[in-house]
Scaffold this motif. Structure first.
Motif, PDB file in Angstrom:
ATOM      1  N   VAL A 222       0.848  -1.201   0.000  1.00 33.12           N
ATOM      2  CA  VAL A 222       0.000   0.000   0.000  1.00 33.12           C
ATOM      3  C   VAL A 222       0.881   1.247   0.000  1.00 33.12           C
ATOM      4  N   LEU A 223       0.248   2.376  -0.308  1.00 30.65           N
ATOM      5  CA  LEU A 223       1.003   3.635  -0.305  1.00 30.65           C
ATOM      6  C   LEU A 223       1.261   4.074   1.132  1.00 30.65           C
ATOM      7  N   TRP A 224       2.453   4.558   1.396  1.00 33.05           N
ATOM      8  CA  TRP A 224       2.756   5.072   2.732  1.00 33.05           C
ATOM      9  C   TRP A 224       1.746   6.166   3.131  1.00 33.05           C
ATOM     10  N   THR A 225       1.439   7.040   2.178  1.00 35.00           N
ATOM     11  CA  THR A 225       0.548   8.162   2.484  1.00 35.00           C
ATOM     12  C   THR A 225      -0.821   7.667   2.973  1.00 35.00           C
ATOM     13  N   GLU A 226      -1.300   6.580   2.392  1.00 34.21           N
ATOM     14  CA  GLU A 226      -2.592   6.037   2.845  1.00 34.21           C
ATOM     15  C   GLU A 226      -2.424   5.245   4.141  1.00 34.21           C
TER      16      GLU A 226
ATOM     17  N   ARG B 158      13.544  -2.952  -0.813  1.00 30.55           N
ATOM     18  CA  ARG B 158      13.942  -2.802  -2.212  1.00 30.55           C
ATOM     19  C   ARG B 158      13.851  -1.309  -2.542  1.00 30.55           C
ATOM     20  N   TYR B 159      14.953  -0.768  -3.030  1.00 31.98           N
ATOM     21  CA  TYR B 159      15.120   0.679  -3.145  1.00 31.98           C
ATOM     22  C   TYR B 159      15.509   0.992  -4.588  1.00 31.98           C
ATOM     23  N   THR B 160      14.812   1.932  -5.189  1.00 33.81           N
ATOM     24  CA  THR B 160      15.009   2.149  -6.629  1.00 33.81           C
ATOM     25  C   THR B 160      16.411   2.653  -6.972  1.00 33.81           C
ATOM     26  N   THR B 161      16.915   3.613  -6.205  1.00 36.41           N
ATOM     27  CA  THR B 161      18.210   4.186  -6.606  1.00 36.41           C
ATOM     28  C   THR B 161      19.351   3.193  -6.362  1.00 36.41           C
ATOM     29  N   ALA B 162      19.203   2.381  -5.327  1.00 39.64           N
ATOM     30  CA  ALA B 162      20.218   1.349  -5.069  1.00 39.64           C
ATOM     31  C   ALA B 162      20.186   0.309  -6.183  1.00 39.64           C
ATOM     32  N   ALA B 163      18.978  -0.041  -6.610  1.00 43.95           N
ATOM     33  CA  ALA B 163      18.817  -1.023  -7.690  1.00 43.95           C
ATOM     34  C   ALA B 163      19.445  -0.503  -8.978  1.00 43.95           C
TER      35      ALA B 163
ATOM     36  N   LYS C 280      11.097   3.776  -2.804  1.00 42.56           N
ATOM     37  CA  LYS C 280      11.406   2.457  -2.215  1.00 42.56           C
ATOM     38  C   LYS C 280      10.144   1.681  -1.879  1.00 42.56           C
ATOM     39  N   GLN C 281      10.319   0.393  -1.768  1.00 41.92           N
ATOM     40  CA  GLN C 281       9.262  -0.513  -1.318  1.00 41.92           C
ATOM     41  C   GLN C 281       9.819  -1.272  -0.114  1.00 41.92           C
ATOM     42  N   THR C 282       9.376  -0.884   1.064  1.00 43.42           N
ATOM     43  CA  THR C 282       9.876  -1.539   2.290  1.00 43.42           C
ATOM     44  C   THR C 282       8.748  -1.575   3.324  1.00 43.42           C
ATOM     45  N   THR C 283       9.008  -2.268   4.418  1.00 38.58           N
ATOM     46  CA  THR C 283       8.113  -2.183   5.570  1.00 38.58           C
ATOM     47  C   THR C 283       8.437  -0.885   6.324  1.00 38.58           C
ATOM     48  N   GLN C 284       7.677  -0.603   7.374  1.00 41.37           N
ATOM     49  CA  GLN C 284       7.947   0.661   8.073  1.00 41.37           C
ATOM     50  C   GLN C 284       9.255   0.601   8.858  1.00 41.37           C
ATOM     51  N   ASN C 285       9.531  -0.563   9.425  1.00 42.03           N
ATOM     52  CA  ASN C 285      10.787  -0.773  10.166  1.00 42.03           C
ATOM     53  C   ASN C 285      11.488  -1.982   9.582  1.00 42.03           C
ATOM     54  N   HIS C 286      12.773  -2.093   9.836  1.00 40.38           N
ATOM     55  CA  HIS C 286      13.479  -3.296   9.391  1.00 40.38           C
ATOM     56  C   HIS C 286      12.904  -4.519  10.103  1.00 40.38           C
ATOM     57  N   ALA C 287      12.887  -5.639   9.417  1.00 33.96           N
ATOM     58  CA  ALA C 287      12.396  -6.887  10.003  1.00 33.96           C
ATOM     59  C   ALA C 287      13.342  -7.341  11.107  1.00 33.96           C
ATOM     60  N   ALA C 288      12.849  -8.218  11.971  1.00 36.43           N
ATOM     61  CA  ALA C 288      13.723  -8.900  12.919  1.00 36.43           C
ATOM     62  C   ALA C 288      14.615  -9.853  12.124  1.00 36.43           C
TER      63      ALA C 288
ATOM     64  N   MET D 165       3.894  -4.171   3.602  1.00 35.15           N
ATOM     65  CA  MET D 165       4.842  -3.611   2.635  1.00 35.15           C
ATOM     66  C   MET D 165       4.286  -2.266   2.150  1.00 35.15           C
ATOM     67  N   LEU D 166       5.172  -1.290   1.988  1.00 29.09           N
ATOM     68  CA  LEU D 166       4.746   0.084   1.690  1.00 29.09           C
ATOM     69  C   LEU D 166       5.478   0.651   0.477  1.00 29.09           C
ATOM     70  N   LEU D 167       4.817   1.561  -0.205  1.00 30.40           N
ATOM     71  CA  LEU D 167       5.483   2.320  -1.270  1.00 30.40           C
ATOM     72  C   LEU D 167       5.725   3.717  -0.757  1.00 30.40           C
ATOM     73  N   LEU D 168       6.995   4.100  -0.674  1.00 33.08           N
ATOM     74  CA  LEU D 168       7.334   5.434  -0.196  1.00 33.08           C
ATOM     75  C   LEU D 168       7.326   6.406  -1.374  1.00 33.08           C
ATOM     76  N   PRO D 169       7.046   7.680  -1.117  1.00 32.48           N
ATOM     77  CA  PRO D 169       6.803   8.634  -2.203  1.00 32.48           C
ATOM     78  C   PRO D 169       7.882   8.663  -3.284  1.00 32.48           C
ATOM     79  N   PRO D 170       7.472   9.002  -4.491  1.00 34.76           N
ATOM     80  CA  PRO D 170       8.428   9.124  -5.601  1.00 34.76           C
ATOM     81  C   PRO D 170       9.485  10.178  -5.300  1.00 34.76           C
ATOM     82  N   SER D 171      10.634  10.032  -5.936  1.00 34.85           N
ATOM     83  CA  SER D 171      11.665  11.071  -5.853  1.00 34.85           C
ATOM     84  C   SER D 171      12.182  11.336  -7.260  1.00 34.85           C
ATOM     85  N   SER D 172      12.794  12.502  -7.432  1.00 34.85           N
ATOM     86  CA  SER D 172      13.345  12.795  -8.769  1.00 34.85           C
ATOM     87  C   SER D 172      14.557  11.904  -9.044  1.00 34.85           C
ATOM     88  N   MET D 173      15.297  11.498  -7.990  1.00 38.11           N
ATOM     89  CA  MET D 173      16.433  10.587  -8.218  1.00 38.11           C
ATOM     90  C   MET D 173      15.952   9.226  -8.713  1.00 38.11           C
TER      91      MET D 173
END
Ligand code: 9MR
Ligand code: ZN
Length: 568
Positions: free
Chosen positions: A137-141, A172-177, A235-243, A254-262
């Motif tokens: 889902v979207l982080w904003t929602e 999973r992070y777009t700029t790292a990918a 990025k697509q991640t959970t809110q906190n790192h997993a155990a 799992m969340l979608l964090l807002p778009p960035s220009s990078m």
């Protein structure tokens, strides 16, 4: 006296260096006499005697250092270096060492796959269940949901799966990918002969080189990260790192964090590049990738402002940035290289003029990728006559300006190598989080400049960076799991900690020494303040600031290994 060798080994005709060292705090300044060593077959017979030459005191390691050049040893075999009662770890001399290393480094990406089961056929005893297949889902929602303003059922659901886990975490992070894909796709572009071996992955045998099959898994995930308007989620991640659980046991939202220009510009560049690389194998995918790139480029052109929102409630990796000039430049240059349209060239040139030193290869500044696109044909070894598009005089000027910067950087870094007893292109104050990335990025720069000039000193410089990674460093570790007698084996990696298997998955590159005091609590406890920066490392899984693994620490190692494998 400690003896440090490349614990994997050396190619027969390559330059060979080992280091002998004494910690400065354990002895008085030695005389500058050479030390006389023996190089012996691992079974016993000594076949060569040589002097290691006194270098002096080395800042980064805090050691007195002697350098041993034993390049005359060219016969394949297994050897050790002896001095007094000390014996080095064994090492090989042989063809194909970097080819085998490259297979391990590349297979690591398969072990990072998210969203599918890894079966025994390909993963052996590292087989594991599919993970992270639930809707995103979207982080904003989600935030509104947490605040009680939205119900679960009214949140939009996205079925975004796949890609590689970024690192020891499951994000999973777009700029790292994009950074990892840039390194690897260009490694394939420039050194295709180094990528003919099978990786034994599910797609093996489909007529496409396995490295491209593996990258396709990441590209297919990345395509899903494009929003309807063409912008790309950061990025697509959970809110906190997993155990420290296996990935399928991590069932947080799992969340979608807002778009960035990078992220958006990196997406454009990666898709435009992929479109060129995959076209001979899969036209439909090449068309789809290019269309996706153009759509996001339109978004970028209508949103010229820097966009990055740091969501502090989300504590997974930030991958924050202060500038998107390097990403926008790369995007425009890849589109130019793929389509030949002059408008993109003009844009790339504009960003080039705005960048202080565009020869960097890390996720924060990927400006160097522009150079790979700009000089692609020359780096592939094509003559100008083979070019797809004619070179305008403007392009010619741009190429020359770019080459001047590359040469200048390579020469400055050569001075850094000469000033370091261990021959690594890192100054003592540059051992930061993920210092092995900097080492390997510099290796890639040397490889690039070697391709352009064929000057042997740049080839040697790449060797020295890989020697450092594989054991010629003051920690005594090989920084690649499973490679060398004394390889690190406790990465900060959820899978390797949680899987209960004693033998660590091979082929992971550690982040490496971190001499800043910005380190994790366990590292802070174990590493006394004032420890020389090259020695600020412990092989403990808790130490995320020293001993994590990521896709973009493996990817430059893949580039350098492929370069050495194809340049003998
Ligand atoms: O590689 C990143 C390093 O350069 C930063 O200093 C560090 C702290 O921000 O983060 C590293 O990236 C981590 C990312 O945020 C999350 N996944 C694991 C990455 C490697 O440690
Ligand atoms: Zn996963």
């Amino acid at each position: 006296m400690n003896i440090y060798v490349n614990q994997m080994g050396y190619l027969p005709n390559n330059n060979k260096t080992a280091i002998l060292a004494l910690p400065q705090d354990a002895c008085t300044q030695p005389t500058n006499a050479p030390v006389h060593v023996q190089i012996c077959e691992a079974g016993g017979t000594c076949i060569l005697e040589k002097d290691a030459i006194f270098f002096g005191s080395d800042d980064a390691s805090g050691d007195y250092v002697w350098q041993l050049d034993f390049s005359e040893l060219t016969s394949p075999g297994s050897y050790v270096i002896r001095y007094a009662d000390k014996v080095s770890y064994p090492f090989s001399v042989g063809d194909g060492l970097y080819g085998s290393l490259n297979i391990l480094l590349s297979k690591m990406l398969y072990y990072q796959r998210c969203g599918m089961e890894l079966t025994e056929d390909y993963a052996g005893h590292y087989a594991r269940k599919a993970c992270h297949t639930a809707p995103t889902v979207l982080w904003t929602e989600y935030k509104k949901f947490l605040d009680g303003e939205l119900s679960e059922s009214t949140m939009q659901k996205f079925d975004i799966r796949g890609g590689w886990h970024d690192a020891g975490d499951y994000g999973r992070y777009t700029t790292a990918a994009a950074c990892a894909l840039g390194h690897i796709l260009y490694a394939y572009r420039f050194f295709p002969e180094a990528f003919t071996a099978s990786l034994n992955i599910p797609e093996s045998g489909n007529g496409i080189p396995d490295i491209l099959n593996e990258c396709r898994y990441e590209l297919d995930w990345m395509l899903q990260m494009q929003a309807a308007d063409g912008s790309v989620y950061h990025k697509q991640t959970t809110q906190n790192h997993a155990a420290f659980v296996m990935p399928h046991e991590d069932t947080h939202q799992m969340l979608l964090l807002p778009p960035s220009s990078m992220a958006t510009a990196d997406f454009v560049a990666t898709m435009a590049l992929a479109s060129r690389i995959y076209r001979p194998f899969d036209e439909a995918f090449a068309d789809r990738a290019l269309a996706a790139a153009k759509k996001s480029q339109t978004w970028l052109e209508t949103h010229p402002e820097f966009l990055f929102e740091h969501v502090k409630e989300c504590r997974t990796g930030g991958y924050g940035d202060r500038s998107d000039i390097d990403e926008r430049m790369w995007a425009a240059m890849e589109l130019f290289r793929t389509t030949g349209e002059a408008g993109y060239f003009e844009q790339a040139k504009h960003f080039f003029d705005a960048h202080p030193n565009p020869v960097q290869y890390g996720w924060g500044d990927i400006s160097g990728f522009t150079g790979w696109a700009l000089l692609e044909d020359e780096l592939m070894g094509d003559t100008i006559a083979n070019k797809t598009f004619g070179i305008s005089s403007d392009e010619s000027k741009f190429r020359n300006a770019y080459k001047t910067l590359l040469h200048k950087e390579a020469d400055q870094l050569s001075d850094v190598i000469a000033a370091c007893g261990y021959g690594v292109a890192l100054e003592s104050n540059e051992y930061c989080w993920g210092s092995n990335l900097t080492v390997l990025n510099r290796g890639m720069l040397f490889a690039t400049v070697y391709r352009l000039t064929l000057k042997p000193e740049y080839h040697r410089a790449v060797i020295r960076q890989m020697d450092y990674l594989l054991g010629v460093n003051a920690t005594d570790y090989s920084y690649v799991t499973g490679v060398g007698t004394h390889a690190f084996c406790n990465p900060h990696n959820r899978v390797t900690v949680a899987d209960g298997i004693a033998e660590t998955i091979p082929g992971y590159v550690s982040g490496g020494a971190n001499g800043t005091r910005w380190i994790d609590p366990v590292a802070r406890e174990l590493i006394p303040e004032g420890t020389p920066s090259m020695k600020c490392f412990v092989d403990r899984w808790e130490c995320y600031s020293l001993n994590e693994i990521t896709i973009y620490w493996n990817s430059p190692a893949i580039f350098c290994a492929a370069f050495l494998d194809s340049t003998k």
